[in-house]
Write a protein that holds these residues in place. Structure first.
Motif, mmCIF file in Angstrom:
data_model
loop_
_atom_site.group_PDB
_atom_site.id
_atom_site.type_symbol
_atom_site.label_atom_id
_atom_site.label_comp_id
_atom_site.label_asym_id
_atom_site.label_seq_id
_atom_site.Cartn_x
_atom_site.Cartn_y
_atom_site.Cartn_z
ATOM 1 N N CYS A 201 0.832 -1.203 0.000
ATOM 2 C CA CYS A 201 0.000 0.000 0.000
ATOM 3 C C CYS A 201 0.866 1.253 0.000
ATOM 4 O O CYS A 201 0.560 2.241 -0.678
ATOM 5 C CB CYS A 201 -0.925 0.004 1.223
ATOM 6 N N ALA A 202 1.973 1.215 0.743
ATOM 7 C CA ALA A 202 2.880 2.368 0.788
ATOM 8 C C ALA A 202 3.461 2.640 -0.589
ATOM 9 O O ALA A 202 3.612 3.796 -0.993
ATOM 10 C CB ALA A 202 3.994 2.107 1.795
ATOM 11 N N LYS A 203 3.777 1.584 -1.340
ATOM 12 C CA LYS A 203 4.290 1.760 -2.701
ATOM 13 C C LYS A 203 3.270 2.475 -3.582
ATOM 14 O O LYS A 203 3.622 3.219 -4.493
ATOM 15 C CB LYS A 203 4.628 0.404 -3.318
ATOM 16 N N ALA A 204 1.988 2.208 -3.310
ATOM 17 C CA ALA A 204 0.927 2.820 -4.101
ATOM 18 C C ALA A 204 0.548 4.205 -3.600
ATOM 19 O O ALA A 204 -0.316 4.867 -4.172
ATOM 20 C CB ALA A 204 -0.312 1.921 -4.097
ATOM 21 N N GLY A 205 1.173 4.650 -2.488
ATOM 22 C CA GLY A 205 0.887 5.975 -1.958
ATOM 23 C C GLY A 205 -0.178 6.010 -0.893
ATOM 24 O O GLY A 205 -0.694 7.064 -0.563
ATOM 25 N N ILE A 206 -0.522 4.845 -0.335
ATOM 26 C CA ILE A 206 -1.546 4.780 0.712
ATOM 27 C C ILE A 206 -0.885 4.362 2.016
ATOM 28 O O ILE A 206 -0.237 3.315 2.083
ATOM 29 C CB ILE A 206 -2.663 3.773 0.350
ATOM 30 N N ARG A 207 -1.052 5.165 3.051
ATOM 31 C CA ARG A 207 -0.494 4.816 4.350
ATOM 32 C C ARG A 207 -1.476 3.929 5.093
ATOM 33 O O ARG A 207 -2.568 4.360 5.464
ATOM 34 C CB ARG A 207 -0.194 6.080 5.165
ATOM 35 N N LEU A 208 -1.099 2.705 5.307
ATOM 36 C CA LEU A 208 -1.940 1.744 6.012
ATOM 37 C C LEU A 208 -1.051 0.902 6.920
ATOM 38 O O LEU A 208 -0.392 -0.033 6.460
ATOM 39 C CB LEU A 208 -2.687 0.841 5.019
ATOM 40 N N PRO A 209 -1.011 1.215 8.205
ATOM 41 C CA PRO A 209 -0.152 0.460 9.124
ATOM 42 C C PRO A 209 -0.540 -1.010 9.189
ATOM 43 O O PRO A 209 -1.727 -1.358 9.068
ATOM 44 C CB PRO A 209 -0.380 1.153 10.475
ATOM 45 N N ALA A 210 0.454 -1.866 9.397
ATOM 46 C CA ALA A 210 0.186 -3.300 9.544
ATOM 47 C C ALA A 210 -0.740 -3.564 10.725
ATOM 48 O O ALA A 210 -1.561 -4.490 10.689
ATOM 49 C CB ALA A 210 1.506 -4.051 9.707
ATOM 50 N N SER A 211 -0.627 -2.733 11.773
ATOM 51 C CA SER A 211 -1.482 -2.921 12.949
ATOM 52 C C SER A 211 -2.956 -2.721 12.602
ATOM 53 O O SER A 211 -3.832 -3.393 13.170
ATOM 54 C CB SER A 211 -1.072 -1.951 14.061
ATOM 55 N N THR A 212 -3.229 -1.812 11.670
ATOM 56 C CA THR A 212 -4.613 -1.596 11.247
ATOM 57 C C THR A 212 -5.136 -2.818 10.503
ATOM 58 O O THR A 212 -6.287 -3.252 10.712
ATOM 59 C CB THR A 212 -4.708 -0.361 10.330
ATOM 60 N N ILE A 213 -4.305 -3.383 9.634
ATOM 61 C CA ILE A 213 -4.710 -4.587 8.902
ATOM 62 C C ILE A 213 -5.004 -5.717 9.883
ATOM 63 O O ILE A 213 -6.006 -6.427 9.748
ATOM 64 C CB ILE A 213 -3.610 -5.003 7.908
ATOM 65 N N ARG A 214 -4.161 -5.894 10.883
ATOM 66 C CA ARG A 214 -4.381 -6.951 11.877
ATOM 67 C C ARG A 214 -5.664 -6.712 12.659
ATOM 68 O O ARG A 214 -6.381 -7.669 13.006
ATOM 69 C CB ARG A 214 -3.184 -7.029 12.832
ATOM 70 N N SER A 215 -5.962 -5.439 12.952
ATOM 71 C CA SER A 215 -7.202 -5.152 13.688
ATOM 72 C C SER A 215 -8.422 -5.508 12.853
ATOM 73 O O SER A 215 -9.438 -5.977 13.383
ATOM 74 C CB SER A 215 -7.241 -3.676 14.105
ATOM 75 N N TRP A 216 -8.342 -5.305 11.528
ATOM 76 C CA TRP A 216 -9.448 -5.699 10.654
ATOM 77 C C TRP A 216 -9.621 -7.217 10.648
ATOM 78 O O TRP A 216 -10.742 -7.716 10.596
ATOM 79 C CB TRP A 216 -9.189 -5.181 9.238
ATOM 80 N N VAL A 217 -8.505 -7.939 10.709
ATOM 81 C CA VAL A 217 -8.580 -9.406 10.785
ATOM 82 C C VAL A 217 -9.244 -9.816 12.091
ATOM 83 O O VAL A 217 -10.148 -10.667 12.109
ATOM 84 C CB VAL A 217 -7.170 -10.023 10.676
#
Length: 249
Positions: A201-217
């Motif tokens: 996501c960072a490569k695409a210009g979107i800041r999305l922390p790994a912790s946020t992804i884990r919280s969605w899981v």
């Protein structure tokens, strides 16, 4: 008439426009001096990059040395100015930069009629700018994403709705950039861990922390595949939801 060809009042070297700028800088310096002192003595904070933390073995300094030195420079400048033109209380240790600036603003004649006003003009403008920048540091710019016209990186302030492309200079709405990026992500076949998808996501210009992804899981909004990986394309609905509500889904 001064060296720039601008009209000046009789007996003065600065044109009226420059006199106004000099007075604006003096007023700004007086306005910013107390916030600078409070920040320098750690009685107030300011969001400045690069501020570190003392190690537990070290006693924290009661001063922010760089800002304290800047405040002392500002005070020394104003005391020299007031001494040069015989303003009262110049040597009073209790008078502040604010008080010194107010004295000059209340009786401008001696400074404006002096033969060295140009030097004072430059020194005051420089000091006012340095102090104002220290008290009001620029917000860090962030990358909104790729420009829809040329593919360059669109940068802007975190609170702005529009950014500027570093390549072509176009102003681009950050939502348009985000929509374009999400359209690219939704067809992606990339899979990986939360950390790996955060990097994608960072490569695409979107800041999305790994912790946020884990919280969605953890909340059931995102599921691991049979290979133990997460799908990048399945992040898109959650990213859209976060953008729509201005907070994490």
């Amino acid at each position: 008439m001064n060296n720039d060809g601008a009209e000046t009042a009789a007996g003065r070297l600065l044109c009226r426009s420059c006199e106004h700028r000099l007075w604006d800088n003096l007023a700004q310096l007086g306005e910013d001096a107390m916030p600078l002192l409070l920040i320098a003595t750690r009685q107030a904070g300011v969001n400045m990059q690069g501020s570190g933390h003392a190690s537990p073995a070290e006693a924290p300094s009661p001063l922010r040395d760089d800002l304290w030195e800047l405040y002392c420079e500002a005070e020394q400048l104003m005391r020299r100015l007031c001494a040069r033109f015989d303003y009262p209380k110049t040597l009073d240790p209790h008078i502040t930069v604010v008080g010194l600036a107010r004295m000059v603003l209340a009786r401008p004649g001696p400074l404006l009629k002096s033969g060295d006003v140009l030097g004072w003009y430059e020194d005051i403008a420089d000091m006012s700018g340095r102090v104002h920048k220290a008290v009001n540091p620029a917000k860090p710019r962030i990358a909104f994403g790729s420009c829809p016209d040329c593919g360059g990186v669109v940068w802007g302030d975190p609170d702005e709705s529009d950014g500027e492309c570093a390549s072509c200079g176009e102003r681009v709405n950050r939502r348009a950039v985000a929509d374009r990026l999400l359209a690219r992500l939704i067809v992606s076949e990339v899979r990986g861990t939360a950390t790996e998808l955060s990097a994608e996501c960072a490569k695409a210009g979107i800041r999305l922390p790994a912790s946020t992804i884990r919280s969605w899981v953890n909340r059931g909004g995102l599921r691991y595949r049979s290979d133990g990986k997460l799908s990048l394309s399945e992040l898109v609905p959650l990213l859209r939801k976060r953008a729509d509500y201005g907070k994490e889904a």
